[in-house]
Write a protein that holds these residues in place. Structure first.
Motif, PDB file in Angstrom:
ATOM      1  N   THR A 353      37.433  11.985  79.636  1.00 12.15           N
ATOM      2  CA  THR A 353      36.991  11.949  78.237  1.00 12.15           C
ATOM      3  C   THR A 353      38.140  11.808  77.249  1.00 12.15           C
ATOM      4  O   THR A 353      37.903  11.710  76.045  1.00 12.15           O
ATOM      5  N   GLU A 354      39.381  11.812  77.750  1.00 14.02           N
ATOM      6  CA  GLU A 354      40.527  11.677  76.852  1.00 14.02           C
ATOM      7  C   GLU A 354      40.792  10.202  76.575  1.00 14.02           C
ATOM      8  O   GLU A 354      41.137   9.446  77.463  1.00 14.02           O
ATOM      9  N   SER A 355      40.598   9.788  75.353  1.00 15.94           N
ATOM     10  CA  SER A 355      40.751   8.383  75.000  1.00 15.94           C
ATOM     11  C   SER A 355      40.965   8.263  73.501  1.00 15.94           C
ATOM     12  O   SER A 355      40.403   9.039  72.724  1.00 15.94           O
ATOM     13  N   PRO A 356      41.762   7.273  73.075  1.00 17.83           N
ATOM     14  CA  PRO A 356      41.915   7.040  71.630  1.00 17.83           C
ATOM     15  C   PRO A 356      40.740   6.284  71.025  1.00 17.83           C
ATOM     16  O   PRO A 356      40.737   6.033  69.815  1.00 17.83           O
ATOM     17  N   ARG A 357      39.756   5.932  71.832  1.00 17.97           N
ATOM     18  CA  ARG A 357      38.689   5.063  71.344  1.00 17.97           C
ATOM     19  C   ARG A 357      37.892   5.643  70.175  1.00 17.97           C
ATOM     20  O   ARG A 357      37.564   4.895  69.246  1.00 17.97           O
ATOM     21  N   PRO A 358      37.521   6.919  70.178  1.00 15.97           N
ATOM     22  CA  PRO A 358      36.769   7.410  69.007  1.00 15.97           C
ATOM     23  C   PRO A 358      37.495   7.166  67.687  1.00 15.97           C
ATOM     24  O   PRO A 358      36.869   6.780  66.691  1.00 15.97           O
ATOM     25  N   GLY A 359      38.800   7.363  67.671  1.00 15.27           N
ATOM     26  CA  GLY A 359      39.558   7.087  66.457  1.00 15.27           C
ATOM     27  C   GLY A 359      39.565   5.606  66.110  1.00 15.27           C
ATOM     28  O   GLY A 359      39.492   5.226  64.924  1.00 15.27           O
ATOM     29  N   LEU A 360      39.631   4.737  67.138  1.00 11.04           N
ATOM     30  CA  LEU A 360      39.578   3.299  66.905  1.00 11.04           C
ATOM     31  C   LEU A 360      38.220   2.880  66.356  1.00 11.04           C
ATOM     32  O   LEU A 360      38.123   2.032  65.460  1.00 11.04           O
ATOM     33  N   PHE A 361      37.151   3.472  66.918  1.00  9.21           N
ATOM     34  CA  PHE A 361      35.815   3.151  66.422  1.00  9.21           C
ATOM     35  C   PHE A 361      35.705   3.533  64.942  1.00  9.21           C
ATOM     36  O   PHE A 361      35.161   2.780  64.127  1.00  9.21           O
ATOM     37  N   ARG A 362      36.216   4.713  64.607  1.00  5.79           N
ATOM     38  CA  ARG A 362      36.150   5.169  63.216  1.00  5.79           C
ATOM     39  C   ARG A 362      36.936   4.237  62.299  1.00  5.79           C
ATOM     40  O   ARG A 362      36.481   3.906  61.192  1.00  5.79           O
ATOM     41  N   ALA A 363      38.101   3.793  62.769  1.00  9.95           N
ATOM     42  CA  ALA A 363      38.910   2.879  61.959  1.00  9.95           C
ATOM     43  C   ALA A 363      38.157   1.574  61.716  1.00  9.95           C
ATOM     44  O   ALA A 363      38.145   1.041  60.596  1.00  9.95           O
ATOM     45  N   GLY A 364      37.515   1.033  62.767  1.00 11.52           N
ATOM     46  CA  GLY A 364      36.763  -0.199  62.604  1.00 11.52           C
ATOM     47  C   GLY A 364      35.603  -0.050  61.643  1.00 11.52           C
ATOM     48  O   GLY A 364      35.328  -0.948  60.832  1.00 11.52           O
ATOM     49  N   ALA A 404      47.924   7.725  64.304  1.00 10.49           N
ATOM     50  CA  ALA A 404      47.302   7.157  65.496  1.00 10.49           C
ATOM     51  C   ALA A 404      48.075   5.933  65.975  1.00 10.49           C
ATOM     52  O   ALA A 404      48.701   5.213  65.184  1.00 10.49           O
ATOM     53  N   GLU A 405      48.021   5.704  67.282  1.00 10.99           N
ATOM     54  CA  GLU A 405      48.627   4.502  67.850  1.00 10.99           C
ATOM     55  C   GLU A 405      47.881   3.274  67.332  1.00 10.99           C
ATOM     56  O   GLU A 405      46.650   3.267  67.243  1.00 10.99           O
ATOM     57  N   VAL A 406      48.622   2.232  66.992  1.00 15.78           N
ATOM     58  CA  VAL A 406      48.019   1.023  66.430  1.00 15.78           C
ATOM     59  C   VAL A 406      47.692   0.048  67.562  1.00 15.78           C
ATOM     60  O   VAL A 406      48.543  -0.271  68.391  1.00 15.78           O
ATOM     61  N   PHE A 407      46.454  -0.416  67.588  1.00 14.31           N
ATOM     62  CA  PHE A 407      45.998  -1.397  68.571  1.00 14.31           C
ATOM     63  C   PHE A 407      45.599  -2.682  67.852  1.00 14.31           C
ATOM     64  O   PHE A 407      45.376  -2.698  66.645  1.00 14.31           O
TER      65      PHE A 407
END
Length: 659
Positions: A353-364, A404-407
């Protein structure tokens, strides 16, 4: 009556002409960009042109071309702006042109139906959204660089460059042309041929990848299974979306030998997906295995197993063998790193469950909130992220995480669509996927077609994986979607009845959305209105002396110097009020560079690998916006095409970055 018939054929003729312009223009410019890269690239262009000519003029060539197209996808498993992806774009251009040639003169049979209308509307909306890009700079670059160099810089521009969005919208349109023409072409068994190619290519990729994996000599990520893809997650996408086509040997008309082949193939896919350590791949790949179990224990019109429970001893023996091989592999240490596979698996399961994706989703979603109805422009997430994060009035500034890390993507296709094309684009996409899925489901149920059921399963797998990844980023994976879409259009073309009134209304509503979106983009051309609302003079992060457009990410030299490679000709935006700037330039091979401002030529230099300083003056005054500088090297370098080196980027010149 004849006049009415000619009038009714106008939309089909217009679609054909648009397809020729989109695919033909892209093919010519792609070829012109690739040929100077080296003999290998020139040979590839010649090979693609010859193969597409064979598809256009020979029925046997068409069948072989469709098979090879599906088979060869694993050769192009990289992000959209590097050498393999640009070659893949050339392949699709050529295939689309070959199909257009074969369909010439068939204007009366558009062969699209509602699914084709929705796909065309989506592509049109994406193209219209490019009005939000800085066309003033594009026109200046086109004038200075010329069409070939401008297209090459566009095709090889990373995701944070404005031209990347233009390249992606054009790619979507060409893929749509290919799907439409594939649906229309008269060739028996065309989808069966393409599906066999996809299945064969997947198995070949797994075989090559397993050899690489246990040799430990893959050049990127030794401990995760990648095959020839540049990223294990991208390979997991490809494998889990193409895996349903390995179910086809289970068809009722095939015998025990085919079922054994199918079982072995699925076992290979299972092992490969496990070794990718891609957790989304484990989830989505399980769909195919669940479908295989359902077909085995619920025999019906799709598959035939005379005594399913009588095969249990065989299944138990196969399971024991699989477990034995798994335990052997789990303790094997790879040559590249001294870590057993079972430890890596435990690590991935432990932090599932450890992933940066929730933060990426919020950014999008924060980016989407700036223009919620029609979005900020197709595939512009990476361009808008730094600007909106640094802008006090923006949603992303208020709710984003500056640490946050930038993707380069939001890692979720639906969020990416919402940020790029807004609610309108997302609705068009979901309507298209729903229509195609409904047609495939009806066909599979009514005719017991396992091929259509497999395409439906692939369509579902694509959209399930899209929750975890942004699917436009890797064109070879994105292309897999257009196979079931083309089949849906072909099924609509085969239907005897005309479109229902509801279908016509939905089609009209789709084009009304496109028209409204086009008006919205035109009123905010270049994001001028959005920038004014956010109190921005122009679309750039405040406080930066230089903004790079068309440059790869920052790298460090051996002496600690920071620099960025251009993807050919590039542009720099200099902060307002700056009268002169000193650039530190170098080139991978000896080259000359010319630097232009809005006032004309402001500097030249002869470059090699040694950094050289060049001071250039900028025109005085200004309107508060960044002042553009255009950098034109007279030669570029594509390492993978020139020497076979593992670097697939196009390199123009390097520009020093202040620490």
């Amino acid at each position: 009556m004849a006049a009415c018939s000619r009038f009714a054929a106008l939309p089909a003729r217009a679609a054909t002409l648009a397809g020729v312009a989109l695919a033909g223009g892209h093919f010519l410019l792609s070829a012109a960009a690739l040929v100077p890269a080296g003999r290998a690239a020139a040979a590839l262009v010649a090979l693609v042109a010859a193969g597409c000519a064979a598809m256009a003029f020979s029925r046997r060539g068409l069948r072989l071309g469709l098979y090879l197209l599906g088979f060869s996808l694993f050769l192009f498993g990289a992000q959209a702006y590097v050498y393999p992806a640009v070659v893949f774009g050339l392949v699709i251009d050529g295939a689309a042109l070959a199909l257009l040639w074969r369909n010439a003169g068939r204007d009366g049979d558009a062969g699209t139906g509602l699914s084709g209308v929705l796909l065309a509307a989506l592509a049109a909306l994406a193209l219209a959204s490019t009005w939000l890009l800085p066309w003033d700079r594009f026109f200046a670059e086109l004038h200075l660089f010329g069409p070939r160099a401008f297209f090459a810089a566009m095709a090889f521009s990373p995701a944070d460059a404005p031209a990347y969005s233009l390249a992606c919208a054009w790619r979507l349109a060409v893929f749509a042309v290919f799907a439409r023409e594939l649906a229309r072409v008269e060739a028996s068994g065309k989808f069966a041929i393409l599906l066999r190619g996809l299945a064969g290519g997947l198995l070949t990729a797994i075989a090559v990848g397993l050899y690489e994996h246990f040799q430990g000599d893959h050049y990127l990520l030794h401990y995760r299974f990648t095959s020839l893809f540049a990223n294990p997650g991208w390979f997991a996408e490809y494998a889990s979306i193409a895996a349903p086509y390995l179910l086809l040997p289970l068809s009722r008309r095939d015998g025990a030998r085919h079922r054994i082949v199918a079982a072995a193939a699925l076992a290979l896919v299972g092992a490969a997906l496990l070794l990718t350590l891609a957790r989304a791949g484990w989830i989505v790949g399980a769909l195919t295995f669940a479908a295989a179990a359902w077909l085995y224990f619920r025999p019906g019109p799709l598959a035939r197993f005379a005594r399913p429970y009588g095969h249990l001893p065989t299944l138990v023996a196969a399971g024991v063998l699989f477990l034995g091989v798994s335990f052997w592999a789990s303790g094997k240490e790879l040559a590249a790193i001294s870590r057993p596979i079972n430890a890596l698996l435990a690590e991935r399961v432990g932090n599932f469950t450890e992933s940066p994706r929730p933060g990426l989703f919020r950014a999008g979603l924060c980016i989407a909130a700036e223009r919620p109805l029609f979005g900020m422009g197709f595939e512009t997430y990476a361009r808008h992220y730094p600007v909106l994060l640094a802008t006090p009035g923006a949603w992303l500034h208020r709710f984003g995480d500056p640490r946050a890390e930038v993707f380069e993507t939001s890692h979720n296709m639906y969020v990416q669509l919402a940020s790029g094309l807004g609610a309108a684009g997302l609705c068009l996409w979901l309507a298209l996927a729903g229509r195609a899925g409904l047609l495939l489901w009806r066909r599979a149920r009514a005719f017991g077609s396992l091929a259509d059921a497999a395409m439906l399963l692939s369509l579902v797998a694509f959209h399930l994986y899209a929750v975890f990844q942004e699917m436009f980023y890797v064109p070879a994976v994105w292309f897999l979607l257009f196979v079931p879409l083309a089949r849906a259009m072909a099924l609509e073309a085969q239907a005897a009845e005309r479109d229902s009134r509801a279908a016509r209304l939905i089609g009209l509503a789709a084009w009304a959305l496109v028209a409204a979106g086009g008006l919205s983009y035109a009123l905010d051309a270049g994001l001028r209105a959005t920038a004014a609302r956010l109190d921005l003079a122009d679309w750039r992060p405040a406080g930066q002396e230089l903004v790079f457009e068309g440059f790869h990410p920052t790298e460090a030299a051996t002496d600690g110097r920071l620099f960025r490679w251009s993807a050919g000709a590039g542009a720099l935006l200099v902060a307002p009020g700056t009268d002169a700037v000193t650039l530190t330039l170098a080139a991978p091979k000896p080259a000359s560079v010319a630097v232009y401002s809005e006032a004309g030529l402001v500097g030249t230099a002869q470059l090699d690998a040694r950094p050289q300083r060049l001071r250039v003056a900028l025109p005085p005054g200004g309107d508060g916006r960044g002042k553009p500088l255009y950098l034109l090297p007279d030669r570029t370098y594509l390492p993978q095409a020139a020497t076979g080196a593992p670097d697939p980027r196009r390199l123009g010149l390097s520009v020093g970055v202040a620490p």
